[in-house]
Scaffold this active site. Structure first.
Site: not given
Ligand code: NOJ
Ligand code: MG
Length: 573
Positions: A220, A293
């Site tokens: 993430d 991500e």
């Molecule tokens: C990306 C995640 O997909 C999202 O849902 C989240 O709010 C942020 N990162 C913070 O962790």
């Protein structure tokens, strides 16, 4: 003779070039909170998943990524973890996860977890200890006393940095009497990767879940992992203004030269890769994968793949299709796809993401009439396909009232603005059937309401219908198993402003994907840009509303398309 030689060549190719399990995987993202509620509390959980694994098998999915399932106050629905080693009670227990792993293994489905390394919850024991400066935790988070306030009174934030979720990225802590950094909510303090204790702990988290038996991680918010260090005077530098907006509380107000994608971030990724590779070789198990991500410029995103000296992520997600919408016609789609291919380092695996729990649903962004064509792209372009829960049945955004809204990003924007930032419309429960709550839950109130179109849009009805988004997805999954889609060559062209065409070829077999991005009917000549194509092409799969029937033959140089029609054609010569 030529044919015979080619057949032999084809057989050699077909048997010789299959890569590792993840290289052409069909990855499915489960958002557990909205997948299936087995205990009637209105919240999806892990217990419901094993019985649905056969569903994934039916639709060709061979890897599933679960959005966060760990203990969390759920301020950001699990992306605020308070115990990285424990599963949230409302989702189940470690035994429930183990059951998923056991059942998945029987079907040869890999299971990936979400790894959230940038921040924890403010309720995490580590943060509580850090507040009190307990030994070993003093520097676990990014603390700073702040700048002197010329007007007197409480010191000012250490820098002008803004959080992704608006407002200052620094919050004053009354107990420690210092500011702490949070690139997201104040309830999501950033971990400090300059502290070796943090580095060691987070590697431990990875090893812990690997030892439970998972096959890898979606990582993430990786761009935010490490920020610039304090300068010689002990201060953090401000970031320059971007000029994009006058709103100083908006994340885009600044150019994030000090808080994103620093060298140290990439090094950490290379280190984690080594952790995973070491684990796989020590335990003599299959590859464990790391998917990043990173919503950044493509040039930067590519650096996550690694470099000449270091292996990086197996791949960073390719969000180009997830950022496009109705405006994107044939040329724009081709341009985005070309951009990825022109920048990807040689020999690396690509992937296609058209939606996730942070973006409006693809059927809403592109319009439901174009959804089938986008799904065809994600499923048949070279490399990995990624499906966000519900895309296989064409689920659409469901707009909630302010009272029903849960997403913290939207709640703080108030009743007039919440719908602009809310991610809830893409997170409503999966639409299984026409029973109460669409079969998601027995509860009288579910955590987010079920979309009101569930009586007409649901899996069960689509299974029974002669043609449906689900049936098309199933057919595409079958096609994914062919050599042409797994390993075949690739060519893409915009025939004109409206029609995108790409081919996948292996040996004698060519699949031709034709997508009309416009509402009007038109006739095209595929051979204008693909002169080697046979004229007679067999209809393999069609968008739901296409009038064409699979198995019939069409003519490549005179192909009539209705508005928004999408087709997979096949040629065998
Ligand atoms: C990306 C995640 O997909 C999202 O849902 C989240 O709010 C942020 N990162 C913070 O962790
Ligand atoms: Mg439940």
């Amino acid at each position: 003779m030529f044919k015979l030689v080619s057949v032999i060549f084809f057989i050699i190719m077909a048997s010789g070039c299959h890569g590792d399990w993840w290289e052409t995987m069909q990855l499915y993202q489960i958002y557990p909170r909205s997948f299936l509620d087995s205990d009637g509390d209105g919240i999806g959980d892990l217990k419901g998943i094993p019985e649905r694994l056969s569903y994934f098998d039916d639709i060709g999915v061979n890897a599933v990524w679960l959005s966060p399932i760990f203990v969390s106050p759920m301020k950001d629905f699990g992306y605020d973890i308070s115990d990285f080693y424990k599963i949230a009670e409302e989702y189940g227990t470690i035994d429930d996860l183990k059951r998923i792993l056991t059942e998945a293994k029987k079907l040869d489905i890999k299971i990936l977890l979400d790894f959230v390394p940038n921040h924890s919850s403010d309720q995490c024991e580590w943060f509580q200890k850090s507040i009190r400066k307990e030994p070993g935790f003093e520097n676990f988070y990014v603390w700073h006393p702040g700048r002197e306030n010329p007007a007197g009174g409480r010191r000012l934030p250490p820098s002008n940095w803004v959080s992704v979720f608006r407002n200052s990225a620094w919050t004053w802590h009354p107990v420690r009497q210092e500011y702490y950094l949070h690139q997201f909510l104040p309830e999501q303090p950033d971990l400090n990767y300059r502290d070796p204790n943090v580095v060691a702990e987070m590697k431990n988290v990875l090893r812990f879940w690997l030892s439970v038996g998972v096959d890898g991680f979606r990582v993430d918010a990786i761009p935010h992992l490490v920020e610039v260090d304090v300068d010689a005077t002990g201060n953090y530098p401000d970031e320059p203004l971007s000029g994009a907006t006058d709103d100083e509380n908006d994340y885009s107000y600044l150019e994030h030269i000090h808080t994103r994608e620093r060298e140290e971030t990439f090094s950490m990724v290379y280190d984690w890769r080594k952790t995973l590779d070491d684990y796989a070789s020590e335990t003599q198990t299959s590859s464990k994968v790391l998917l990043m991500e990173a919503m950044s410029d493509v040039d930067i995103v590519m650096q996550y793949y690694g470099n000449a000296t270091h292996e990086g992520a197996h791949f960073p997600f390719n969000f180009l299709l997830a950022f496009l919408n109705k405006e994107a016609k044939a040329n724009k789609l081709k341009q985005s796809i070309d951009e990825w291919f022109s920048k990807i380092p040689e020999g690396r695996v690509t992937n296609w993401v058209a939606g996730n729990h942070d973006q409006p649903r693809l059927a809403t962004r592109y319009g439901p009439e174009r959804s089938d064509g986008v799904v065809m792209m994600a499923m048949l372009l070279p490399g990995v396909s990624v499906t966000y829960q519900g895309e296989e049945i064409g689920m659409e955004n469901f707009y909630l009232s302010y009272e029903d809204t849960q997403d913290p990003q939207a709640c703080k924007d108030g009743p007039d603005m919440y719908n602009i930032t809310s991610r809830d419309p893409a997170r409503t429960p999966f639409q299984w059937n026409t029973t109460k709550n669409s079969g998601f839950s027995d509860a009288d109130k579910t955590w987010l309401p079920v979309a009101d179109n569930y009586l007409t849009l649901n899996l069960d009805s689509q299974l029974k219908a002669p043609a449906s988004a689900y049936k098309m997805y199933e057919a595409l999954a079958q096609l994914r198993r062919t050599e042409a889609i797994q390993n075949g060559s690739f060519q893409i062209e915009a025939l004109n402003d409206d029609v995108l065409v790409f081919t996948r070829t292996s040996g004698f077999e060519t699949y031709v994907v034709v997508i009309n991005t416009d509402k009007d009917n038109l006739t095209v000549n595929l051979r204008s840009k693909f002169p080697n194509l046979d004229n007679d092409l067999i209809i393999s799969t069609t968008s739901v509303k296409s009038p064409k029937i699979p198995g019939f033959v069409v003519s490549a140089n005179n192909l009539e398309l209705v508005g928004y029609e999408a087709l997979v054609l096949r040629s065998i010569s």
